[in-house]
Design a protein around this motif. Structure first.
Motif, PDB file in Angstrom:
ATOM      1  N   VAL A  44      -4.070  -1.357   8.779  1.00 18.94           N
ATOM      2  CA  VAL A  44      -4.267  -2.237   7.626  1.00 18.94           C
ATOM      3  C   VAL A  44      -4.513  -3.660   8.124  1.00 18.94           C
ATOM      4  O   VAL A  44      -3.786  -4.178   8.969  1.00 18.94           O
ATOM      5  CB  VAL A  44      -3.040  -2.200   6.686  1.00 18.94           C
ATOM      6  N   SER A  98      -7.924  -3.456  -2.373  1.00 16.50           N
ATOM      7  CA  SER A  98      -6.862  -4.389  -2.735  1.00 16.50           C
ATOM      8  C   SER A  98      -5.691  -3.544  -3.212  1.00 16.50           C
ATOM      9  O   SER A  98      -5.730  -2.980  -4.314  1.00 16.50           O
ATOM     10  CB  SER A  98      -7.302  -5.350  -3.846  1.00 16.50           C
ATOM     11  N   ALA A  99      -4.663  -3.422  -2.375  1.00 10.63           N
ATOM     12  CA  ALA A  99      -3.499  -2.611  -2.743  1.00 10.63           C
ATOM     13  C   ALA A  99      -2.782  -3.229  -3.941  1.00 10.63           C
ATOM     14  O   ALA A  99      -2.273  -2.515  -4.812  1.00 10.63           O
ATOM     15  CB  ALA A  99      -2.542  -2.490  -1.560  1.00 10.63           C
ATOM     16  N   ASN A 104      -7.632  -4.823   3.663  1.00 14.47           N
ATOM     17  CA  ASN A 104      -6.891  -5.058   2.421  1.00 14.47           C
ATOM     18  C   ASN A 104      -7.097  -6.500   1.928  1.00 14.47           C
ATOM     19  O   ASN A 104      -7.628  -7.344   2.635  1.00 14.47           O
ATOM     20  CB  ASN A 104      -5.407  -4.771   2.679  1.00 14.47           C
ATOM     21  N   ASP A 112      -5.514  -7.727   6.857  1.00 24.68           N
ATOM     22  CA  ASP A 112      -5.643  -8.718   5.783  1.00 24.68           C
ATOM     23  C   ASP A 112      -6.960  -9.453   5.982  1.00 24.68           C
ATOM     24  O   ASP A 112      -7.046 -10.413   6.736  1.00 24.68           O
ATOM     25  CB  ASP A 112      -4.467  -9.695   5.824  1.00 24.68           C
ATOM     26  N   LEU A 142       0.836  -1.204   0.000  1.00 24.64           N
ATOM     27  CA  LEU A 142       0.000   0.000   0.000  1.00 24.64           C
ATOM     28  C   LEU A 142       0.867   1.248   0.000  1.00 24.64           C
ATOM     29  O   LEU A 142       0.573   2.228  -0.702  1.00 24.64           O
ATOM     30  CB  LEU A 142      -0.918  -0.018   1.229  1.00 24.64           C
TER      31      LEU A 142
END
Length: 403
Positions: A284, A363-364, A318, A286, A215
């Motif tokens: 952030v 979604s980076a 993310n 996951d 990111l």
């Protein structure tokens, strides 16, 4: 399960316990993470051993019967390393080493070893060395023959290798020296942070391997090292970022982890100062990881410990591209539908809806929903900036989607 791809990887067995505080499901999750840590350090988990018990054995962590099973497997399969999922006392480590006759590591030692590999700058290496020395100090007795027999490999990098011939006094002297060196660098870094002026500071925080560096690269158009391994980023990176015409400082910090060694929290104080002094945190997560809620709790626990739990925070979920709900067999009436079966939309309607505008889903890697992300960050940074410089409000209009 991590696949073996390199015959040079060091063979290891993983050992954990199932207790009243750590049930079978949680034990498996911890061992999954321990296996990823082992892989990151350069090892390969050949087999896992678990034992149900009220509490770990104070002498050998696991019972004598299970220990003999581990010893026999190690002997039959030429295993060189045994890794335990919890921190071992010096007595436990000494006793286990005598029985297994191989290199014995615990979770803390493994994490410290990964940090020793990942540290790139002189400051980070000093921090890791201090943490390793503090870990080593109470374990000096009985370690010499163990370390002399097993040189190199996982757990043997850094001072563990160079301080074998020292005694407690020399290690204590070295700890004092390292602390003084860190104090000096801390002052220099404090001056550097002060020289940045009153620019708004934004810090990326989160569990390890959630995509913070990816990111960072996307937003700042920089080239921060990113890899699908734990603790890929160890040295804090700070970049000046401009969204539309609004500048701010963005820092990428070291990832957190469950059971984070206290030695690392203490020795990485200055790294965490970037978080302490930030005006805004981007937490952030996951969301594709089955245990992401526990990861959130682990990060919030560390943030609380460093007195940063009440900072303005945006939750950035993310890896939506990798999210998959666990399928539920409609014919199996006995299977209970749980959170593992939630779709992404269903997750958004749970406790996440209470976060409101402070929850983003991106979604980076695939750059999905990045415009929404930029707009939300822009609005938050603009509000902080205008509060700090009220006469500049006309310079930063509302965010334009057609940037």
């Amino acid at each position: 399960m991590i696949e073996k791809k390199d015959i040079a990887l060091e063979k290891a067995v993983l050992i954990g316990v199932i207790t009243k505080d750590q049930d079978e499901v949680k034990s498996k999750e911890y061992l999954d993470e321990l296996e990823f840590l082992t892989f990151t350090a350069g090892g390969y988990a050949v087999k896992r051993f678990t034992q149900k018990m009220d509490m770990p054995n104070p002498k050998t962590f696991i019972g004598t019967g299970k220990m003999e099973e581990v010893r026999q497997f190690i002997e039959d399969n030429d295993i060189g390393t045994a890794i335990f999922d919890d921190e071992l006392s010096s007595a436990q480590e000494r006793n286990i080493s005598k029985i297994l006759n191989v290199k014995v590591l615990d979770r803390t030692n493994l994490i410290l070893d990964i940090f020793a590999q990942r540290a790139q700058t002189s400051y980070a290496r000093t921090q890791v060395e201090l943490a390793q020395c503090e870990y080593l100090l109470p374990r000096l007795r009985g370690m010499w023959t163990h370390l002399e027999r097993q040189k190199g490999g996982i757990g043997m990098r850094g001072p563990g290798e160079t301080e074998i011939e020292t005694d407690r006094r020399i290690v204590r002297d070295k700890i004092s020296l390292l602390k003084e060196r860190i104090k000096t660098i801390d002052k220099q870094m404090a001056v550097q942070r002060g020289n940045r002026g009153k620019m708004v500071r934004v810090a990326l925080v989160g569990y390890t391997n959630v995509g913070k560096s990816t990111l960072m690269n996307v937003i700042s158009k920089s080239d921060v090292f990113a890899e699908n391994k734990l603790f890929a980023t160890l040295d804090t990176t700070v970049r000046k970022v401009v969204i539309q015409n609004l500048p701010f400082l963005l820092s990428d910090t070291v990832g957190f982890i469950r059971k984070l060694p206290t030695q690392l929290v203490d020795s990485f104080k200055s790294t965490l100062d970037e978080v302490r002094e930030a005006d805004l945190l981007l937490h952030v997560v996951d969301i594709s990881h089955p245990n992401f809620e526990e990861h959130i709790a682990s990060v919030e626990k560390v943030l609380g410990e460093i007195k940063s739990g009440d900072k303005p925070t945006i939750m950035v979920f993310n890896k939506i591209d990798a999210y998959e709900a666990e399928p539920l067999d409609d014919d199996d009436l006995e299977t209970e539908r749980t959170e593992r079966h939630y779709s992404l939309e269903e997750w958004k309607s749970t406790w996440m809806s209470k976060v409101g505008n402070n929850a983003l889903f991106i979604s980076a890697l695939n750059k999905e929903n990045l415009e929404d992300f930029k707009k939300r960050v822009y609005d938050e940074v603009r509000e902080i900036h205008v509060t700090r410089f009220p006469y500049n409000h006309f310079l930063y209009p509302d965010y334009e989607d057609n940037e």
